[in-house]
Scaffold this motif. Sequence first.
Motif, mmCIF file in Angstrom:
data_model
loop_
_atom_site.group_PDB
_atom_site.id
_atom_site.type_symbol
_atom_site.label_atom_id
_atom_site.label_comp_id
_atom_site.label_asym_id
_atom_site.label_seq_id
_atom_site.Cartn_x
_atom_site.Cartn_y
_atom_site.Cartn_z
ATOM 1 N N GLU A 135 -3.708 84.668 9.813
ATOM 2 C CA GLU A 135 -2.742 84.115 8.870
ATOM 3 C C GLU A 135 -1.875 85.235 8.276
ATOM 4 O OE1 GLU A 135 -5.414 82.062 6.272
ATOM 5 O OE2 GLU A 135 -5.435 80.247 7.494
ATOM 6 N N GLN B 160 0.862 86.637 10.810
ATOM 7 C CA GLN B 160 2.068 85.818 10.966
ATOM 8 C C GLN B 160 3.127 86.180 9.933
ATOM 9 O OE1 GLN B 160 1.005 81.679 10.917
ATOM 10 N NE2 GLN B 160 -0.489 81.889 12.564
ATOM 11 N N ILE B 161 2.694 86.600 8.753
ATOM 12 C CA ILE B 161 3.628 86.948 7.684
ATOM 13 C C ILE B 161 3.970 88.434 7.724
ATOM 14 C CG2 ILE B 161 3.975 86.878 5.181
ATOM 15 C CD1 ILE B 161 1.883 84.591 5.140
ATOM 16 N N GLU C 161 7.824 91.171 8.218
ATOM 17 C CA GLU C 161 7.994 92.178 7.169
ATOM 18 C C GLU C 161 8.036 93.593 7.756
ATOM 19 O OE1 GLU C 161 8.737 91.694 4.157
ATOM 20 O OE2 GLU C 161 8.311 89.560 3.889
ATOM 21 N N ALA D 283 3.992 91.059 2.310
ATOM 22 C CA ALA D 283 3.380 89.923 3.004
ATOM 23 C C ALA D 283 2.283 89.287 2.158
ATOM 24 C CB ALA D 283 2.818 90.379 4.352
ATOM 25 N N THR E 216 3.553 86.950 -0.706
ATOM 26 C CA THR E 216 4.377 85.776 -0.444
ATOM 27 C C THR E 216 3.668 84.490 -0.873
ATOM 28 O OG1 THR E 216 3.506 85.542 1.809
ATOM 29 C CG2 THR E 216 5.518 86.867 1.530
ATOM 30 N N LYS F 221 3.632 81.781 0.717
ATOM 31 C CA LYS F 221 3.013 81.196 1.906
ATOM 32 C C LYS F 221 1.612 81.739 2.119
ATOM 33 C CE LYS F 221 3.661 80.523 6.888
ATOM 34 N NZ LYS F 221 4.557 80.791 8.057
ATOM 35 N N PHE F 222 1.444 83.054 1.981
ATOM 36 C CA PHE F 222 0.115 83.630 2.175
ATOM 37 C C PHE F 222 -0.819 83.203 1.044
ATOM 38 C CE2 PHE F 222 -2.900 87.347 2.221
ATOM 39 C CZ PHE F 222 -3.498 87.022 3.420
#
Length: 329
Positions: free
Chosen positions: A53, A56-57, A61, A280, A283, A285-286
């Motif tokens: 996971e 992906q982020i 970056e 990252a 974020t 999302k993370f």
Amino acid sequence: MTLPVRRSLLLGLGAAGLIRPALVHPARAQAGRAVTVVVPYAAGGGTDITAREFAQIFAPEIGQTVVVDNRGGAAGQVGSVSVARSRPDGTTLLFAVSTNIVVNPHLQKGERLDLATALQPVAQVSSYQYVLVVHPDVPAKTLPELLAFIRGRPKGELTYSSGGIGNANHLAGVLFSEAAKVEMEHVPYRGTAPALLDVVAGRVTMNFSSPPPALAMVREGKLRAIAVTGERRIAALPDMPTLTEAGLPNAVIAGWHGVFAPAATPAELMSRMEAAARRAAATPKFAERLAHDGLEPAPDRPRAAFAAAVRTESDYWARKVKELNLQLE
């Protein structure tokens, strides 16, 4: 031990079997060669889930393709050492749990590589705690009931599983037993996924699991959660008390995930990777993925502060391993 049990561990649960390395492509053009992020466990466990996971982020970056590569063995030591001995050019990084860096080196026989100095932290990317889970047939739904059950059975009859001696869930069990003043038989496995599955099967009494692999089994009724081991409840299990709330004062057992690079990596490159990793990790999302998996964001601190914390933990475990007479099989 008279001091509160408040030590950083981290579970690296690995599923049995192999998986092809996962490639994560950045959203913009590559700035250089692909970055390999080594997970020092088999695929499918808590560390692997979080690493994929994060990758992906991290890829957009850092501006490079990121390859997640599982290199399991020796409770994470094989993969960790392989990164420490790789070229210090920013193309090979370790996605570690605390035990890889601060515990395992003190358990090794023969040649010992001090990973706290052979690797340098890029950034901490998450924090987490454990979930104490039992088979549903265990006649206990609360921590006091479980402790009474343990104390009422013959020595060695009740067991807890782990992914091997020195693995994070083994050490969580050691610190729990010390805090609660109970004795349980430790049953090590070659990987913590089979260790957890044998609790589901009823062959082992309990396990101290990182949240990602345990939550689904708890929700499906295959395991019963008794308590979480951190300072506060987790959003993924809001009704589950902490050990302290459940009646075991000052017992806090927590851990972290971090990205590490070979010690000789140039400072300018380290700064670039640190900035990308911290962006990252910060974020939304993370943070959303962490919450879904029962994990928590890392504290916002520079790598120098993280490195100091790692050295402190390593010094603690150097003493604790001798005190507990922990030895690899």
